[in-house]
Scaffold this motif. Structure first.
Motif, PDB file in Angstrom:
ATOM      1  N   VAL A  13       0.841  -1.205   0.000  1.00 11.45           N
ATOM      2  CA  VAL A  13       0.000   0.000   0.000  1.00 11.45           C
ATOM      3  C   VAL A  13       0.870   1.246   0.000  1.00 11.45           C
ATOM      4  N   ILE A  14       1.929   1.242   0.776  1.00  8.15           N
ATOM      5  CA  ILE A  14       2.815   2.410   0.848  1.00  8.15           C
ATOM      6  C   ILE A  14       3.490   2.651  -0.498  1.00  8.15           C
ATOM      7  N   ARG A  15       4.042   1.606  -1.107  1.00 15.44           N
ATOM      8  CA  ARG A  15       4.700   1.781  -2.413  1.00 15.44           C
ATOM      9  C   ARG A  15       3.720   2.279  -3.458  1.00 15.44           C
ATOM     10  N   ARG A  16       2.527   1.701  -3.480  1.00 15.57           N
ATOM     11  CA  ARG A  16       1.516   2.068  -4.473  1.00 15.57           C
ATOM     12  C   ARG A  16       1.008   3.498  -4.296  1.00 15.57           C
ATOM     13  N   ALA A  73       0.197  -3.127  13.517  1.00 17.15           N
ATOM     14  CA  ALA A  73       0.298  -2.664  12.125  1.00 17.15           C
ATOM     15  C   ALA A  73       0.842  -1.242  12.038  1.00 17.15           C
ATOM     16  N   ASP A  74       1.576  -1.003  11.011  1.00  5.78           N
ATOM     17  CA  ASP A  74       2.204   0.280  10.747  1.00  5.78           C
ATOM     18  C   ASP A  74       1.159   1.390  10.589  1.00  5.78           C
ATOM     19  N   PRO A  75       1.313   2.523  11.285  1.00  3.75           N
ATOM     20  CA  PRO A  75       0.331   3.604  11.192  1.00  3.75           C
ATOM     21  C   PRO A  75       0.195   4.204   9.792  1.00  3.75           C
ATOM     22  N   PHE A  76       1.295   4.312   9.049  1.00  3.86           N
ATOM     23  CA  PHE A  76       1.222   4.905   7.709  1.00  3.86           C
ATOM     24  C   PHE A  76       0.444   3.999   6.765  1.00  3.86           C
ATOM     25  N   GLY A  77       0.748   2.716   6.801  1.00  8.00           N
ATOM     26  CA  GLY A  77      -0.002   1.767   5.984  1.00  8.00           C
ATOM     27  C   GLY A  77      -1.471   1.749   6.363  1.00  8.00           C
ATOM     28  N   ALA A  78      -1.746   1.794   7.663  1.00  6.53           N
ATOM     29  CA  ALA A  78      -3.132   1.817   8.137  1.00  6.53           C
ATOM     30  C   ALA A  78      -3.831   3.091   7.679  1.00  6.53           C
ATOM     31  N   PRO A 104     -11.627  20.760  -3.659  1.00  7.13           N
ATOM     32  CA  PRO A 104     -12.585  19.650  -3.600  1.00  7.13           C
ATOM     33  C   PRO A 104     -12.113  18.361  -4.273  1.00  7.13           C
ATOM     34  N   ALA A 105     -11.241  18.443  -5.264  1.00 10.87           N
ATOM     35  CA  ALA A 105     -10.733  17.243  -5.928  1.00 10.87           C
ATOM     36  C   ALA A 105      -9.941  16.364  -4.968  1.00 10.87           C
ATOM     37  N   ALA A 106      -9.471  16.931  -3.875  1.00 11.61           N
ATOM     38  CA  ALA A 106      -8.713  16.154  -2.889  1.00 11.61           C
ATOM     39  C   ALA A 106      -9.561  15.057  -2.269  1.00 11.61           C
ATOM     40  N   ALA A 107     -10.874  15.245  -2.222  1.00  8.97           N
ATOM     41  CA  ALA A 107     -11.763  14.258  -1.606  1.00  8.97           C
ATOM     42  C   ALA A 107     -11.787  12.936  -2.372  1.00  8.97           C
ATOM     43  N   THR A 108     -11.504  12.982  -3.650  1.00  6.02           N
ATOM     44  CA  THR A 108     -11.542  11.757  -4.454  1.00  6.02           C
ATOM     45  C   THR A 108     -10.160  11.286  -4.912  1.00  6.02           C
ATOM     46  N   HIS A 109      -9.120  11.932  -4.440  1.00  6.69           N
ATOM     47  CA  HIS A 109      -7.762  11.521  -4.810  1.00  6.69           C
ATOM     48  C   HIS A 109      -7.490  10.131  -4.247  1.00  6.69           C
ATOM     49  N   PRO A 110      -6.850   9.233  -5.010  1.00  5.99           N
ATOM     50  CA  PRO A 110      -6.589   7.867  -4.538  1.00  5.99           C
ATOM     51  C   PRO A 110      -5.829   7.799  -3.215  1.00  5.99           C
ATOM     52  N   ALA A 111      -4.973   8.771  -2.937  1.00  3.46           N
ATOM     53  CA  ALA A 111      -4.210   8.783  -1.690  1.00  3.46           C
ATOM     54  C   ALA A 111      -4.752   9.830  -0.720  1.00  3.46           C
TER      55      ALA A 111
END
Length: 122
Positions: A13-16, A73-78, A104-111
């Motif tokens: 998840v972190i790499r992606r 579990a790692d907090p960043f991954g979580a 507003p586009a930030a709400a749908t950003h994958p990260a």
């Protein structure tokens, strides 16, 4: 074996996400790391418990003050795996609600908002 499961999932998840800052992380180690995959693995296995941060705008001890340094579990991954990325504050200098209100586009950003900020802020 179960521990390796969350570690592998967290690393993936972190790499992606594109939010792991290799230069930032290498600077905390006072040297070079062989590459992104090795740095992420180091962070998940050792670095986070040593107090290292995967990004200048993600502070594990701020995001998960009670268990950032435990074997859980790692907090960043979580953070990246949960909807919390849209609302939780990952660092004292970044407010996802304010950023999303302004962009507003930030709400749908994958990260989430943090990913949007790091991708678009000048």
């Amino acid at each position: 074996m179960r521990r390796l499961g969350w570690q592998a999932a967290s690393g993936w998840v972190i790499r992606r996400s594109g939010l792991f800052d290799l230069r930032w992380y290498a600077a905390q180690l006072e040297g070079r790391v062989p590459g992104l995959s090795a740095a992420v693995a180091h962070y998940v296995l050792r670095g986070r418990r040593a107090g290292l941060s995967p990004s200048p705008l993600f502070e594990p001890s701020w995001y998960a003050p009670k268990d950032w340094g435990t074997r859980h579990a790692d907090p960043f991954g979580a953070y990246l795996q949960r909807a919390a990325a849209a609302t939780a504050t990952p660092h004292p200098l970044f407010d996802p609600a304010t950023w999303t209100a302004l962009h507003p586009a930030a709400a749908t950003h994958p990260a989430g908002p943090l990913g949007h900020f790091l991708q678009t802020a000048g």
